[in-house]
Design an enzyme around this catalytic site. Structure first.
Site, PDB file in Angstrom:
ATOM      1  N   ASP A  71       0.856  -1.182   0.000  1.00  0.00           N
ATOM      2  CA  ASP A  71       0.000   0.000   0.000  1.00  0.00           C
ATOM      3  C   ASP A  71       0.901   1.243   0.000  1.00  0.00           C
ATOM      4  O   ASP A  71       2.083   1.158   0.367  1.00  0.00           O
ATOM      5  CB  ASP A  71      -0.861  -0.059   1.270  1.00  0.00           C
ATOM      6  CG  ASP A  71      -1.800   1.125   1.401  1.00  0.00           C
ATOM      7  OD1 ASP A  71      -2.243   1.658   0.377  1.00  0.00           O
ATOM      8  OD2 ASP A  71      -2.085   1.498   2.560  1.00  0.00           O
TER       9      ASP A  71
ATOM     10  N   GLU B 187      -0.169   5.023   0.933  1.00  0.00           N
ATOM     11  CA  GLU B 187      -0.401   5.947   2.059  1.00  0.00           C
ATOM     12  C   GLU B 187      -0.492   5.179   3.376  1.00  0.00           C
ATOM     13  O   GLU B 187      -1.195   4.186   3.475  1.00  0.00           O
ATOM     14  CB  GLU B 187      -1.692   6.729   1.831  1.00  0.00           C
ATOM     15  CG  GLU B 187      -1.615   7.643   0.633  1.00  0.00           C
ATOM     16  CD  GLU B 187      -2.966   8.268   0.324  1.00  0.00           C
ATOM     17  OE1 GLU B 187      -3.532   8.925   1.208  1.00  0.00           O
ATOM     18  OE2 GLU B 187      -3.460   8.086  -0.805  1.00  0.00           O
TER      19      GLU B 187
ATOM     20  N   ARG C 262     -15.499  13.536   0.257  1.00  0.00           N
ATOM     21  CA  ARG C 262     -14.342  14.408   0.032  1.00  0.00           C
ATOM     22  C   ARG C 262     -14.618  15.429  -1.077  1.00  0.00           C
ATOM     23  O   ARG C 262     -14.247  16.596  -0.956  1.00  0.00           O
ATOM     24  CB  ARG C 262     -13.129  13.560  -0.362  1.00  0.00           C
ATOM     25  CG  ARG C 262     -12.501  12.815   0.786  1.00  0.00           C
ATOM     26  CD  ARG C 262     -11.545  11.757   0.269  1.00  0.00           C
ATOM     27  NE  ARG C 262     -10.774  11.149   1.349  1.00  0.00           N
ATOM     28  CZ  ARG C 262     -10.044  10.041   1.209  1.00  0.00           C
ATOM     29  NH1 ARG C 262      -9.977   9.428   0.029  1.00  0.00           N
ATOM     30  NH2 ARG C 262      -9.371   9.548   2.234  1.00  0.00           N
TER      31      ARG C 262
ATOM     32  N   SER D  22      -2.449   1.070  -4.862  1.00  0.00           N
ATOM     33  CA  SER D  22      -3.076   2.138  -4.099  1.00  0.00           C
ATOM     34  C   SER D  22      -4.400   2.537  -4.728  1.00  0.00           C
ATOM     35  O   SER D  22      -4.591   2.426  -5.935  1.00  0.00           O
ATOM     36  CB  SER D  22      -2.137   3.350  -4.047  1.00  0.00           C
ATOM     37  OG  SER D  22      -2.802   4.459  -3.494  1.00  0.00           O
ATOM     38  N   ASP D  23      -5.322   3.011  -3.897  1.00  0.00           N
ATOM     39  CA  ASP D  23      -6.571   3.567  -4.414  1.00  0.00           C
ATOM     40  C   ASP D  23      -6.461   5.076  -4.622  1.00  0.00           C
ATOM     41  O   ASP D  23      -7.467   5.737  -4.879  1.00  0.00           O
ATOM     42  CB  ASP D  23      -7.730   3.250  -3.453  1.00  0.00           C
ATOM     43  CG  ASP D  23      -8.136   1.785  -3.542  1.00  0.00           C
ATOM     44  OD1 ASP D  23      -7.930   1.183  -4.612  1.00  0.00           O
ATOM     45  OD2 ASP D  23      -8.664   1.250  -2.554  1.00  0.00           O
TER      46      ASP D  23
ATOM     47  N   ASN E 185      -9.234  -1.015   2.792  1.00  0.00           N
ATOM     48  CA  ASN E 185      -9.147  -1.337   1.362  1.00  0.00           C
ATOM     49  C   ASN E 185      -7.936  -2.218   1.033  1.00  0.00           C
ATOM     50  O   ASN E 185      -7.719  -2.542  -0.122  1.00  0.00           O
ATOM     51  CB  ASN E 185      -9.155  -0.055   0.511  1.00  0.00           C
ATOM     52  CG  ASN E 185      -7.949   0.827   0.771  1.00  0.00           C
ATOM     53  OD1 ASN E 185      -7.277   0.686   1.802  1.00  0.00           O
ATOM     54  ND2 ASN E 185      -7.663   1.723  -0.151  1.00  0.00           N
TER      55      ASN E 185
END
Lengths: 198, 198
Positions: free
Chosen positions: B7, B9, B46, B90-91, B155
């Site tokens: 991942d 972040e 967001r 990553s998303d 996730n």
């Protein structure tokens, strides 16, 4: 989203076996995927030749340690890294590739692995996935990437054909003559242009 | 042959939206995949918040430019690159990620992309592939790689579960409590050890 697939030998670094041929002075090692379209036949030929001359994995690795990226390859990769993501798809072996990856600033490489005897002789090889370059492209397309591929040899043709776009890079005249419809470039500038068009 | 999926972040760089929350002084941006398991709900929240405060893509990018890799992350990657190949799954969005990739010495990243209005507002996003992290692991397994994955958020769970091995890295207590059987580590040293065991 887009991704670029590049062949390793002949595109970013010299052909390992040709370098090995030059250092050992054994011209039979010059045969590569640019000359022979049957990879298993080619590898059997190479392993037989290694045995005949009693050459070990470490002898090949010593040659590879001295191989440098092709002239212009690092500038090409630096330009590519500014705008694009790329994977190197190669039929080489991880035992050969690791020092080359360090010299290329650690790109991701999909390749194969060797079987080594207790005496350090190359006794065989493990193909991670038959026609692995093509299957990598299909997997990336399955993840909804648009794929551009470039390579110079017979074993790159399916990879290029299954991609959304692509071209030959410094391919020998025989391959260019057999596949006249495939786009073909000779310099990194032209290759960057093709990638930018994509 | 093995490959490591990481991942981004929380594992290699700080959470982008938390950094953005701190710079803008808007605490509502602190909500991440560590708190909210429904990614679409989180992104809608967001985007609404960005619109409410008239914040553009460039405002987020200005914050991202100042984000540095987590302490120890570059040493961790340097150690990892010596022995292993890895992909970052990553998303996040490529519009956010490109400057971060440069700071991480250009690893390969699979992620998503944003839709930007003519005025530079974030108007939406394009998920390259639903549950893309998990599908990337499945694609790599389909190419006969053995896969180890690590992440910190909701996730990442399917990615880790579908891998041959893996662990949580600095996951919040809530996730660790919900998934007590998943191995969990807190430091890069422990993570390297897990990868070496694999």
């Amino acid at each position: 989203m887009k991704i670029i697939c590049l062949d390793l030998e002949g595109v970013l670094v010299p052909e390992i076996w040709i370098a090995f041929s030059e250092v050992t002075g054994i011209p039979e090692f010059r045969r590569t995927t640019r000359d022979e379209s049957d990879y298993h036949k080619l590898m059997k030929y190479r392993i037989d030749l290694l045995n005949k001359h009693n050459l070990k994995l470490v002898d090949i690795q010593n040659v590879i340690q001295k191989i440098e990226p092709l002239e212009g390859a690092m500038d090409f990769l630096a330009s590519l890294r500014k705008t694009s993501q790329f994977i190197i798809l190669s039929d080489t072996f991880e035992e050969f590739a690791m020092p080359l990856l360090a010299k290329l600033a650690h790109p991701l490489l999909f390749c194969n692995s060797l079987k080594i005897s207790p005496e350090g002789m190359v006794s065989g090889y493990e193909i991670r996935k038959e026609n692995g370059k093509m299957h990598a492209v299909l997997a990336l397309k399955g993840l909804n990437f648009r794929v551009f591929s470039a390579g110079d040899s017979y074993n790159d043709l399916d990879m290029i054909k299954e991609s959304d776009s692509g071209c030959l890079f410094r391919a020998p005249g025989t391959i260019k003559a057999e596949y006249p419809l495939l786009p073909s470039v000779e310099t990194y500038e032209e290759l960057l242009l093709k990638i930018r068009e994509f």
